[in-house]
Scaffold this active site. Structure first.
Site, PDB file in Angstrom:
ATOM      1  N   GLN A 279       6.708  -3.186  17.195  1.00 50.04           N
ATOM      2  CA  GLN A 279       6.771  -3.860  15.900  1.00 50.04           C
ATOM      3  C   GLN A 279       7.341  -2.967  14.806  1.00 50.04           C
ATOM      4  O   GLN A 279       6.866  -1.860  14.584  1.00 50.04           O
ATOM      5  CB  GLN A 279       5.369  -4.304  15.473  1.00 50.04           C
ATOM      6  CG  GLN A 279       5.352  -4.960  14.099  1.00 50.04           C
ATOM      7  CD  GLN A 279       4.049  -5.709  13.841  1.00 50.04           C
ATOM      8  OE1 GLN A 279       3.054  -5.113  13.494  1.00 50.04           O
ATOM      9  NE2 GLN A 279       4.066  -7.016  14.040  1.00 50.04           N
TER      10      GLN A 279
ATOM     11  N   HIS B  92       7.570  -2.770  10.894  1.00 50.84           N
ATOM     12  CA  HIS B  92       7.000  -3.335   9.669  1.00 50.84           C
ATOM     13  C   HIS B  92       8.120  -3.377   8.640  1.00 50.84           C
ATOM     14  O   HIS B  92       8.842  -2.398   8.478  1.00 50.84           O
ATOM     15  CB  HIS B  92       5.858  -2.433   9.190  1.00 50.84           C
ATOM     16  CG  HIS B  92       4.999  -3.058   8.134  1.00 50.84           C
ATOM     17  ND1 HIS B  92       5.475  -3.363   6.883  1.00 50.84           N
ATOM     18  CD2 HIS B  92       3.710  -3.439   8.161  1.00 50.84           C
ATOM     19  CE1 HIS B  92       4.484  -3.914   6.173  1.00 50.84           C
ATOM     20  NE2 HIS B  92       3.410  -3.976   6.924  1.00 50.84           N
TER      21      HIS B  92
ATOM     22  N   GLU C  17       1.615  -5.034   3.569  1.00 49.72           N
ATOM     23  CA  GLU C  17       1.924  -6.457   3.436  1.00 49.72           C
ATOM     24  C   GLU C  17       1.099  -7.109   2.319  1.00 49.72           C
ATOM     25  O   GLU C  17       1.483  -8.136   1.771  1.00 49.72           O
ATOM     26  CB  GLU C  17       1.572  -7.114   4.780  1.00 49.72           C
ATOM     27  CG  GLU C  17       2.139  -8.465   5.034  1.00 49.72           C
ATOM     28  CD  GLU C  17       2.121  -8.750   6.551  1.00 49.72           C
ATOM     29  OE1 GLU C  17       2.878  -8.103   7.288  1.00 49.72           O
ATOM     30  OE2 GLU C  17       1.339  -9.617   6.975  1.00 49.72           O
TER      31      GLU C  17
ATOM     32  N   ARG D 165       6.291 -10.479  10.753  1.00 50.65           N
ATOM     33  CA  ARG D 165       7.001  -9.209  10.601  1.00 50.65           C
ATOM     34  C   ARG D 165       8.304  -9.141  11.393  1.00 50.65           C
ATOM     35  O   ARG D 165       9.285  -8.566  10.915  1.00 50.65           O
ATOM     36  CB  ARG D 165       6.087  -8.067  11.034  1.00 50.65           C
ATOM     37  CG  ARG D 165       4.978  -7.873  10.050  1.00 50.65           C
ATOM     38  CD  ARG D 165       4.002  -6.824  10.496  1.00 50.65           C
ATOM     39  NE  ARG D 165       2.954  -6.719   9.486  1.00 50.65           N
ATOM     40  CZ  ARG D 165       1.865  -5.991   9.613  1.00 50.65           C
ATOM     41  NH1 ARG D 165       1.651  -5.311  10.726  1.00 50.65           N
ATOM     42  NH2 ARG D 165       0.972  -5.947   8.644  1.00 50.65           N
TER      43      ARG D 165
END
Ligand SMILES: Cc1cc2nc3c(=O)[nH]c(=O)nc-3n(C[C@H](O)[C@H](O)[C@H](O)COP(=O)(O)OP(=O)(O)OC[C@H]3O[C@@H](n4cnc5c(N)ncnc54)[C@H](O)[C@@H]3O)c2cc1C
Ligand code: SF4
Ligand code: FES
Lengths: 580, 248
Positions: A231, A233, A246, A286
């Protein structure tokens, strides 16, 4: 070589490890439980989590809604029985942490407050201002001190799992302060060693996040699942990778390109509104936001600075009062590390590596295919997060599946035989291996150089967008780096607190995991969630609605197999974001 | 030539040296760097044997406390530009702790002190049910919030004159954390915790110089916690004298 023993050993003192230790101590106060961690538990990287932890608590919300958000966020690659167990147990776990003193932010009436989060249809993210992980970790650590049956080995580095006759029987660890090598025998082991962001150059992850536990399990014969899903961000500070949570967007922040335009509206994420709207624009998932950044860069609409391309995160309109109340850490981080005040200025941000969806393959109780070996937290892949984790599901995952693994392992311990004699021989082998590395004098390769070459290779070949060619090229470079890594130059000849030696072991883990990420990515010839192949841009449910499982062959190479995804209620569908 | 700055780093390997010595390294004076970055430059590019703790590099894990020019600092939170590049920066381990190696201190005494003050919610949980949170208003939260911000970086211990003389003293951070629970509306364990604290003499040696509060990188105000504690236990003491059947 000294030998210690306990009934149940937990490797890792972050959110998952501490939760597991308390669960085991509560379930079975008669067991000797031990936590071994390479840093003091309160230094674990759970400490850095900012935004919050998701669990259904308000009457406007439902378990069904949390489950659907998680499944669609995961691009259907999660196991839905796991998701259902997760959303169901999450509220209890969060209330438990509240009872243990976690200073959750509150509504005026004293109930816990929740905030929106990316990819979530309803506000359900509990938060402690913007230091949620810090408060969770310290609450867990301080609470764990009251369980006298839990022993700690602080600043011990685990270098090998002991497995005898298909059963995990403990670990070998280096006591960092003295350089002594010890074995800790146990009837069951739970790996809670966290993620591996340090394989990449720009990351929100700390120095200690090297994927140790994944490499340990893999070498012991357990498969690593879904490792191609890394992932990014969307909002890290360009120079350092420091995370801007976030929660800035949940509180109303906007992402704007070089023209001040809220560019996400061009990428199927809905239309901009002045106030934040669930599952829309800046509150999209994301993977989509990070991909939109790359597209925006290709269109020449990002800005360029000394650390590459970036866009701006604008939170000025949220106002000083709310920023100081709900995002004080963001302001502190910007002032200290970006030299700007977000109350008055926009924040430059770019996507940075943040989390790995993959990990040690476990079942719904945290059990791996090796008897007596369990895993939980970011090191594990219980298949909650699928192809893309939703923000604020991970801290809760540490609690729910940390507790599950703790209970399951405590139960398993009863029937488990004491470790056999073969284990001693394995431990001595490992001691010899470590000693010869410690005493090595003829190396030529600097750890830091290999590490940065590995990191840039991974960014180039397995970034937000990858292709068969980029992945293969990356694997080739890595093969070369692994050769070089046999000739590490170690300058520190002291046994006392030898961090250079520890870094050498960590590098060895990361190089192995890097190759697994590339190989898993090569074989998945589709695009799903965080795995976007430019040469296979569509999702392919016929062939790839399946978990990848990476096994280690005897010659050290990687073998990828697949296992089916569990679907209970939500058949694969389109991921739709933006107002419907 | 790019600007540089000199670091004078305290080196100590117990197997070889009986005393720490200073070793000098020249590093770039990079305006985007914090002190910790300069140390990592040394470790990565010049001398792999220089030893220090660090992890998050964002001021939250509490690992990287060291003395810089004689002052305790969280080295990942202090920019190099705070220092004049024409003068060396002296980097030493936090004072008043035993040194394990180079810049690494032995902080096990703190872990014991922390356990001793029972830093957990104490109550017999008759009211607690798994499904419902305890209510706590924002005002009640604010009563202890600041004391809950401690990252256990040990910087206040290095600034505390009492610790310098009396290493047994529970010390600023552990007392702040005791107060963090004492002041939490969900807690009912104050008396139990006070007993643990009262057992130590050091508290009364604290003269409120407030050095701990001045150096704390997280604005925890341990001096305030100690003051509150002293007032609290003085009132408890008075109460128990005046009302022998009192609260205990
Ligand atoms: C900056 C940041 C912000 C985040 N914010 C959020 C958020 O708001 N919400 C959310 O849900 N998630 C968030 N996440 C993700 C989440 O914080 C992590 O996934 C989670 O905390 C991982 O916890 P863990 O217990 O699995 O591992 P960690 O907390 O990383 O702990 C790992 C432990 O294993 C030990 N260990 C590792 N290797 C060894 C070894 N070889 N020997 C001995 N011990 C070892 C370490 O010492 C440590 O104690 C964030 C992540 C980052 C990086
Ligand atoms: S009170 Fe402040 S200085 Fe002392 S340990 Fe805690 S954070 Fe560090
Ligand atoms: S490295 Fe974590 S506080 Fe400095």
């Amino acid at each position: 070589m000294a030998s210690y023993s306990c009934d149940l050993l937990i490797v890792g003192g972050g959110g998952a490890g501490l939760r597991a230790s308390i669960a085991a101590a509560e379930a079975r106060p008669d067991l000797d439980v031990a936590v071994v961690s390479k840093v003091y538990p309160m230094r674990s990287h759970t400490v850095a989590a900012e935004g919050g932890a998701a669990a259904v608590i308000k009457s406007t919300d439902s378990l069904e809604a949390h489950a659907y958000d998680t499944v669609s966020g995961a691009d259907w690659l999660c196991d839905q029985d796991v998701v259902e167990a997760f959303v169901d147990e999450a509220p209890r776990e969060m209330v438990q942490l509240e009872h243990w003193g976690c200073p959750w932010s509150r509504e005026p009436d004293g109930t816990v407050a929740v905030r929106p989060f990316g990819g979530m249809k309803v506000s359900r993210t509990w938060f402690a201002a913007d230091k949620t992980g810090f408060h969770m970790l310290h609450s867990l650590f301080q609470t764990s001190l009251k369980y006298k049956s839990v022993k700690r080995y602080d600043e011990w580095f685990v270098s090998r799992l002991l497995v005898d006759d298909g059963r995990c029987a403990g670990v070998v660890a280096v006591e960092i302060a003295t350089g002594e090598v010890h074995s800790i025998l146990a009837k069951a082991v739970i790996l809670c060693t966290g993620g591996c962001g340090k394989i990449f150059p720009f990351t929100t992850n700390a120095n200690i996040k090297n994927g140790d536990g994944m490499a340990l399990a893999y070498r012991a014969g357990a498969p690593l699942k879904d490792m191609e899903f890394v992932q990014y961000h969307p909002t890290g500070l360009p120079a350092t990778g420091i995370l801007i949570t976030e929660a800035t967007r949940a509180e109303g922040g906007w992402l704007v390109n070089k023209d001040g335009y809220r560019y996400l509206q061009d990428y199927a994420l809905g239309t901009p509104e002045p106030k934040p709207v669930h599952r829309t624009m800046e509150l999209g998932p994301r993977d989509r936001l990070s991909q939109a950044f790359i597209k925006e860069q290709e269109r020449g609409r990002t800005l360029e600075g000394p650390y590459g391309h970036y866009v701006n995160l604008d939170i000025r309109h949220i106002g000083e009062t709310v920023i100081d109340k709900k995002l004080p850490f963001v302001r502190e981080l910007c002032l200290k590390y970006a030299n700007l005040d977000p109350v008055h200025e926009v924040i430059p941000v770019r996507p940075v590596v943040h989390y790995i969806m993959g990990g040690v393959h476990t079942d719904i109780h945290g059990a791996t295919p090796i008897a007596g070996l369990y895993a939980a937290g970011e090191a594990a892949c219980v298949s909650l997060n699928g192809a893309n984790r939703l923000g604020s599901n991970s801290l809760t995952e540490c609690l729910v599946f940390g507790a599950r693994a703790g209970r399951a392992a405590a139960e398993y311990v009863d029937g488990a035989p004491a470790p056999g004699a073969a284990v001693e021989a394995q431990a001595s082998d490992e001691e010899r291996r470590l000693r010869s590395l410690m005493d090595k004098t003829d190396g030529t390769e600097r750890i830091a150089d290999l590490r940065s070459e590995m990191q840039s290779t991974m960014e180039e070949s397995a970034g937000i967008y990858r292709s068969g060619d980029s992945l293969a090229a990356g694997a080739e470079t890595l093969g070369r780096l692994r050769q070089h890594a046999r000739h590490l130059k170690l300058e520190d000849r002291s046994r006392t607190f030898n961090t250079e030696f520890i870094s050498a072991l960590e590098l060895d883990y990361m190089l192995e995991l890097a190759e697994i990420i590339l190989r898993s990515g090569e074989q998945r010839t589709e695009s799903r969630g965080a795995h976007q192949r430019t040469d296979f841009p569509a999702r392919d449910d016929d062939n790839f609605l399946a978990h990848s499982l990476a096994y280690r062959n005897d010659d050290g190479s990687v073998r990828i197999e697949y296992s089916p995804v569990t679907i209970t209620k939500w058949p694969p569908g389109a991921r739709v974001y933006g107002k419907q | 030539m790019a600007e540089t700055i000199r670091l004078e780093v305290s080196r100590y390997r117990p197997e070889v040296e009986s005393e720490p010595t200073l070793q000098s390294y020249e590093v770039p004076y990079n305006k985007d760097w914090v002190i910790l970055d300069a140390l990592n430059y040394v470790k990565n590019q010049i001398d792999g044997s220089v030893t220090f703790r660090w992890s998050c590099r964002m001021g939250v894990c509490g690992s990287c406390g060291m003395m810089a020019n004689g002052e305790p600092k969280l080295t990942c939170a202090v920019p190099l530009t705070d220092y004049d590049p024409t003068q060396p920066i002296r980097i030493e381990p936090l004072q008043f702790f035993p040194v394990v190696r180079d810049l690494v201190i032995d902080m096990s005494s703190f872990l014991e002190k922390l356990s001793n003050v029972k830093p957990w919610i104490i109550r017999d949980d008759v009211e607690a049910t798994e499904a419902v949170e305890f209510r706590q208003t924002p005002v009640e939260l604010d009563a202890y919030k600041q004391f809950s911000m401690c990252i256990n970086c040990m910087i206040c211990y290095s600034a505390c004159p009492v610790i310098g003389l009396e290493p047994e003293f529970t010390g600023p951070a552990a007392i702040a954390l005791a107060q963090r629970y004492n002041l939490d509306s969900r807690d009912k364990g104050k008396e139990e915790r006070m007993d643990a604290l009262d057992a130590h003499e050091g508290l009364w040696g604290c003269t409120f110089v407030g050095e701990c509060t001045k150096v704390c990188p997280k604005n925890v105000d341990p001096a305030g916690a100690i003051q509150l504690y002293k007032m609290g236990s003085a009132t408890d003491y008075l109460k128990s004298m005046l009302l022998p059947w009192g609260t205990k």
